[in-house]
Design a protein around this motif. Structure first.
Motif, PDB file in Angstrom:
ATOM      1  N   ILE A   1       1.033  -0.805   0.226  1.00  0.00           N
ATOM      2  CA  ILE A   1       0.104   0.003  -0.088  1.00  0.00           C
ATOM      3  C   ILE A   1       0.628   1.330  -0.257  1.00  0.00           C
ATOM      4  CG2 ILE A   1      -1.623   1.458   1.372  1.00  0.00           C
ATOM      5  CD1 ILE A   1      -2.746  -1.842   2.598  1.00  0.00           C
ATOM      6  N   HIS A   2       0.439   1.842  -1.200  1.00  0.00           N
ATOM      7  CA  HIS A   2       1.552   3.198  -0.692  1.00  0.00           C
ATOM      8  C   HIS A   2       0.808   4.822  -0.803  1.00  0.00           C
ATOM      9  CE1 HIS A   2       3.970   0.160  -3.204  1.00  0.00           C
ATOM     10  NE2 HIS A   2       5.062   0.714  -2.558  1.00  0.00           N
ATOM     11  N   PHE A   3       0.825   5.689  -0.664  1.00  0.00           N
ATOM     12  CA  PHE A   3       0.727   6.775  -0.404  1.00  0.00           C
ATOM     13  C   PHE A   3       1.305   8.260  -0.800  1.00  0.00           C
ATOM     14  CE2 PHE A   3      -2.647   4.635   2.170  1.00  0.00           C
ATOM     15  CZ  PHE A   3      -4.148   5.684   1.865  1.00  0.00           C
ATOM     16  N   PRO A   4       0.997   8.760  -1.384  1.00  0.00           N
ATOM     17  CA  PRO A   4       2.358  10.183  -1.650  1.00  0.00           C
ATOM     18  C   PRO A   4       2.237  10.491   0.180  1.00  0.00           C
ATOM     19  CG  PRO A   4       0.073  10.735  -2.911  1.00  0.00           C
ATOM     20  CD  PRO A   4      -0.306   9.193  -1.767  1.00  0.00           C
ATOM     21  N   PRO A   5       3.740  10.730  -0.510  1.00  0.00           N
ATOM     22  CA  PRO A   5       4.357  11.437   1.388  1.00  0.00           C
ATOM     23  C   PRO A   5       4.253  12.632   1.258  1.00  0.00           C
ATOM     24  CG  PRO A   5       5.977  11.980  -1.336  1.00  0.00           C
ATOM     25  CD  PRO A   5       4.837  11.377  -0.823  1.00  0.00           C
ATOM     26  N   VAL A   6       3.823  12.632   2.551  1.00  0.00           N
ATOM     27  CA  VAL A   6       3.377  13.686   3.089  1.00  0.00           C
ATOM     28  C   VAL A   6       4.577  15.008   4.244  1.00  0.00           C
ATOM     29  CG1 VAL A   6       1.320  13.682   2.597  1.00  0.00           C
ATOM     30  CG2 VAL A   6       1.982  13.102   4.373  1.00  0.00           C
ATOM     31  N   GLU A   7       5.763  13.955   4.504  1.00  0.00           N
ATOM     32  CA  GLU A   7       7.056  14.380   5.942  1.00  0.00           C
ATOM     33  C   GLU A   7       7.524  13.802   5.355  1.00  0.00           C
ATOM     34  OE1 GLU A   7       4.590  11.173   8.544  1.00  0.00           O
ATOM     35  OE2 GLU A   7       4.585  12.744   9.816  1.00  0.00           O
TER      36      GLU A   7
END
Ligand code: GLP
Length: 266
Positions: free
Chosen positions: A103-109
């Motif tokens: 599962i991948h999400f665009p980076p936010v940190e």
């Protein structure tokens, strides 16, 4: 495969969700290691319910699937109830067997978000690209969080959210000070590289954006209009979202013809 842009006016939101879920499940049958692009918002929830049901009741496995979400807020902790990670867990990931590492999400940190965004893009490429991308549409024509005037060639990056988007989503925040004003989103160029795009839109609030996206000129002012450049995109609309289309009867006829000519695709 013929290039096509299909406009399907559905009898109900349930019919739209049935059709989109059926497309996802058919793609999964022919490719168990499918790469799926997921969207958030109220629109895709019916599809996610159906995928969870297919897993629980029919034993459909997502065990070899890889997923990439379109967007995520910058400035919310990952366990904040409004984060898209939590949304996806609640509506889909907790109910199916997709391995967490897929599962991948665009980076936010992190200190270097720009290079993390490039890594996210590289990860999509390393997985062979997105086979099927689900989309909703914002009332201002955005897809993901690509706000009006986004470059049509844009890649994953941090976007400043418009006042319209902030107002549309303000209802989710008890404390207005908590609402993030930035998000990381796949770019329009990223989305256009998905092999197939399935966009759902429900409600009259989206009708003008839908008409501009489908029947207007390709313009960064309506990011969803970039989908006119995509070779395999289908719009699943309820009658309210379809209500301002000027060629509505034509789309109905085209759907009937498609059902007659290629029943397995319709
Ligand atoms: C947010 C998301 C979009 C989504 C849009 C519409 O802005 N970033 O991906 O399409 O909301 O949301 P809804 O489906 O709730 O109308």
């Amino acid at each position: 495969m013929l290039s096509r842009m299909r406009i399907l006016e559905c009898a109900s939101r349930d019919e739209a969700a049935d059709l989109v879920a059926a497309e996802v499940l058919a793609a999964l049958r022919s490719k168990p290691d499918l790469v799926l692009g997921f969207a958030t918002g109220s629109t895709p929830v019916g599809v996610y319910e159906r995928l969870v049901r297919a897993h629980r009741e029919d034993g459909v496995s997502f065990g070899r699937v890889t997923t990439f979400n379109l967007d995520e807020y910058v400035g919310l902790s990952p366990d904040h109830p409004c984060s898209y990670r939590i949304f996806m867990r609640r509506h889909l990931f907790d109910g199916i067997d997709v391995p967490p590492q897929n599962i991948h999400f665009p980076p936010v940190e992190g200190a270097d978000l720009a290079s993390a965004c490039r890594e996210f893009e590289a990860r999509i490429r390393a997985c062979g690209g997105i086979d099927l991308q689900l989309l909703g549409i914002g009332s201002n024509g955005h897809i993901g969080f690509n706000e009006p005037t986004s470059s049509l060639a844009s890649r994953t990056r941090v976007m400043t959210l418009t006042d319209k988007t902030l107002a549309d989503n303000a209802r989710f925040y008890a404390d207005p000070g908590e609402q993030p004003r930035l998000a990381t989103t796949m770019g329009i160029g990223t989305i256009l590289e998905a092999r197939r795009v399935l966009l759902q839109s429900f409600g009259f609030k989206k009708a003008l954006a839908v008409r501009t996206a489908i029947e207007g000129s390709v313009s960064s002012f309506c990011p969803a209009s970039a989908l006119q450049m995509h070779p395999d995109v289908t719009f699943y609309l309820d009658s309210e979202s379809a209500s301002l289309l000027t060629m509505r009867d034509y789309y109905r006829r085209a759907r009937e013809d498609e059902a007659r000519l290629a029943p397995e695709d319709a």
